[in-house]
Motif scaffolding. Structure first.
Motif, PDB file in Angstrom:
ATOM      1  N   CYS A   1       0.832  -1.210   0.000  1.00  0.00           N
ATOM      2  CA  CYS A   1       0.000   0.000   0.000  1.00  0.00           C
ATOM      3  C   CYS A   1       0.869   1.263   0.000  1.00  0.00           C
ATOM      4  O   CYS A   1       1.591   1.512   0.972  1.00  0.00           O
ATOM      5  N   PRO A   2       0.779   2.076  -1.047  1.00  0.00           N
ATOM      6  CA  PRO A   2       1.620   3.273  -1.119  1.00  0.00           C
ATOM      7  C   PRO A   2       1.159   4.425  -0.224  1.00  0.00           C
ATOM      8  O   PRO A   2       1.911   5.369  -0.008  1.00  0.00           O
ATOM      9  N   VAL A   3      -0.058   4.348   0.300  1.00  0.00           N
ATOM     10  CA  VAL A   3      -0.577   5.453   1.120  1.00  0.00           C
ATOM     11  C   VAL A   3      -0.825   5.050   2.576  1.00  0.00           C
ATOM     12  O   VAL A   3      -1.388   5.827   3.336  1.00  0.00           O
ATOM     13  N   ASP A   4      -0.422   3.852   2.972  1.00  0.00           N
ATOM     14  CA  ASP A   4      -0.499   3.421   4.377  1.00  0.00           C
ATOM     15  C   ASP A   4      -1.925   3.473   4.921  1.00  0.00           C
ATOM     16  O   ASP A   4      -2.158   3.941   6.034  1.00  0.00           O
ATOM     17  N   CYS A   5      -2.895   2.982   4.133  1.00  0.00           N
ATOM     18  CA  CYS A   5      -4.302   3.061   4.548  1.00  0.00           C
ATOM     19  C   CYS A   5      -4.883   1.744   5.031  1.00  0.00           C
ATOM     20  O   CYS A   5      -6.084   1.635   5.245  1.00  0.00           O
ATOM     21  N   ILE A   6      -4.042   0.727   5.216  1.00  0.00           N
ATOM     22  CA  ILE A   6      -4.520  -0.570   5.694  1.00  0.00           C
ATOM     23  C   ILE A   6      -4.118  -0.712   7.157  1.00  0.00           C
ATOM     24  O   ILE A   6      -2.937  -0.773   7.493  1.00  0.00           O
ATOM     25  N   TYR A   7      -5.118  -0.778   8.013  1.00  0.00           N
ATOM     26  CA  TYR A   7      -4.930  -0.788   9.457  1.00  0.00           C
ATOM     27  C   TYR A   7      -5.119  -2.198  10.006  1.00  0.00           C
ATOM     28  O   TYR A   7      -5.928  -2.971   9.485  1.00  0.00           O
TER      29      TYR A   7
ATOM     30  N   ILE B   1      -9.302  -1.508   5.462  1.00  0.00           N
ATOM     31  CA  ILE B   1      -8.887  -0.421   4.585  1.00  0.00           C
ATOM     32  C   ILE B   1      -9.702   0.818   4.932  1.00  0.00           C
ATOM     33  O   ILE B   1     -10.935   0.778   4.948  1.00  0.00           O
ATOM     34  N   HIS B   2      -9.002   1.913   5.189  1.00  0.00           N
ATOM     35  CA  HIS B   2      -9.678   3.174   5.510  1.00  0.00           C
ATOM     36  C   HIS B   2     -10.252   3.741   4.209  1.00  0.00           C
ATOM     37  O   HIS B   2      -9.504   4.088   3.296  1.00  0.00           O
ATOM     38  N   PRO B   3     -11.580   3.864   4.100  1.00  0.00           N
ATOM     39  CA  PRO B   3     -12.193   4.288   2.836  1.00  0.00           C
ATOM     40  C   PRO B   3     -11.860   5.714   2.417  1.00  0.00           C
ATOM     41  O   PRO B   3     -11.879   6.023   1.225  1.00  0.00           O
TER      42      PRO B   3
ATOM     43  N   PHE C   1     -13.593   2.640  11.478  1.00  0.00           N
ATOM     44  CA  PHE C   1     -12.935   3.933  11.682  1.00  0.00           C
ATOM     45  C   PHE C   1     -13.848   4.988  12.293  1.00  0.00           C
ATOM     46  O   PHE C   1     -13.433   6.138  12.445  1.00  0.00           O
ATOM     47  N   ASP C   2     -15.068   4.621  12.687  1.00  0.00           N
ATOM     48  CA  ASP C   2     -15.988   5.588  13.286  1.00  0.00           C
ATOM     49  C   ASP C   2     -15.372   6.287  14.501  1.00  0.00           C
ATOM     50  O   ASP C   2     -15.447   7.502  14.616  1.00  0.00           O
TER      51      ASP C   2
ATOM     52  N   SER D   1      -9.741   9.676  10.887  1.00  0.00           N
ATOM     53  CA  SER D   1      -8.778   9.498   9.810  1.00  0.00           C
ATOM     54  C   SER D   1      -7.390   9.865  10.318  1.00  0.00           C
ATOM     55  O   SER D   1      -6.963  11.017  10.203  1.00  0.00           O
ATOM     56  N   PRO D   2      -6.672   8.887  10.866  1.00  0.00           N
ATOM     57  CA  PRO D   2      -5.363   9.163  11.454  1.00  0.00           C
ATOM     58  C   PRO D   2      -4.288   9.566  10.441  1.00  0.00           C
ATOM     59  O   PRO D   2      -3.245  10.068  10.818  1.00  0.00           O
ATOM     60  N   GLY D   3      -4.524   9.301   9.161  1.00  0.00           N
ATOM     61  CA  GLY D   3      -3.553   9.692   8.145  1.00  0.00           C
ATOM     62  C   GLY D   3      -2.421   8.717   7.956  1.00  0.00           C
ATOM     63  O   GLY D   3      -1.379   9.074   7.430  1.00  0.00           O
ATOM     64  N   GLY D   4      -2.608   7.490   8.368  1.00  0.00           N
ATOM     65  CA  GLY D   4      -1.592   6.464   8.158  1.00  0.00           C
ATOM     66  C   GLY D   4      -1.594   5.425   9.259  1.00  0.00           C
ATOM     67  O   GLY D   4      -1.644   5.758  10.435  1.00  0.00           O
ATOM     68  N   ALA D   5      -1.542   4.173   8.848  1.00  0.00           N
ATOM     69  CA  ALA D   5      -1.639   3.059   9.791  1.00  0.00           C
ATOM     70  C   ALA D   5      -0.344   2.783  10.539  1.00  0.00           C
ATOM     71  O   ALA D   5      -0.371   2.361  11.696  1.00  0.00           O
ATOM     72  N   SER D   6       0.788   3.023   9.922  1.00  0.00           N
ATOM     73  CA  SER D   6       2.058   2.613  10.529  1.00  0.00           C
ATOM     74  C   SER D   6       2.325   3.300  11.869  1.00  0.00           C
ATOM     75  O   SER D   6       2.936   2.708  12.758  1.00  0.00           O
ATOM     76  N   ALA D   7       1.857   4.514  12.035  1.00  0.00           N
ATOM     77  CA  ALA D   7       2.074   5.224  13.301  1.00  0.00           C
ATOM     78  C   ALA D   7       1.257   4.631  14.444  1.00  0.00           C
ATOM     79  O   ALA D   7       1.638   4.749  15.605  1.00  0.00           O
ATOM     80  N   LEU D   8       0.154   3.962  14.105  1.00  0.00           N
ATOM     81  CA  LEU D   8      -0.718   3.409  15.144  1.00  0.00           C
ATOM     82  C   LEU D   8      -0.351   1.990  15.546  1.00  0.00           C
ATOM     83  O   LEU D   8      -0.559   1.593  16.682  1.00  0.00           O
ATOM     84  N   GLY D   9       0.122   1.194  14.598  1.00  0.00           N
ATOM     85  CA  GLY D   9       0.386  -0.210  14.888  1.00  0.00           C
ATOM     86  C   GLY D   9      -0.917  -0.965  15.103  1.00  0.00           C
ATOM     87  O   GLY D   9      -1.965  -0.598  14.580  1.00  0.00           O
TER      88      GLY D   9
END
Length: 106
Positions: A21-27, A35-37, A76-77, A81-89
């Motif tokens: 994923c190039p935009v880090d939207c898979i949590y 996938i964050h819609p 995601f309710d 929209s955190p803006g990227g999954a990698s920061a959250l883990g």
């Protein structure tokens, strides 16, 4: 439109899609990936690398897993929209539909 991760991912979480994923939207939830819609750019890079064929373009999601369109969005309710999954883990919860399924092993 967006991509959707459906039932075959539950208790598998291979994570090859996350790497593509190039935009880090898979949590990552406890038992499934989501996938964050609003963050997905519809590139489709995740779909061909999924070993269990759990990722579908929203309009192509099989009818038996149609509820996963809402499952992915509703996950995601609370998160927004955190803006990227990698920061959250790992997010230590799942959507109730996923959490309510019997655990698959093996």
């Amino acid at each position: 439109m967006t991509y959707v991760i459906a039932q075959p991912c539950v208790d598998v979480k291979d994570k090859a899609c996350i790497q593509e994923c190039p935009v880090d939207c898979i949590y990552e939830g406890q038992r499934a990936l989501y996938i964050h819609p609003e963050e997905c750019v519809d590139c489709g890079a995740c779909e061909p690398v999924c070993p269990v064929e759990a990722i579908f373009y929203e309009d192509d999601t099989p009818q038996e897993w149609a509820q996963y369109k809402a499952v992915n969005a509703e996950f995601f309710d609370e998160l927004g929209s955190p803006g990227g999954a990698s920061a959250l883990g790992l997010i230590e919860r799942d959507h109730p539909v996923v959490a309510g399924q019997p655990v698959r092993t093996g």
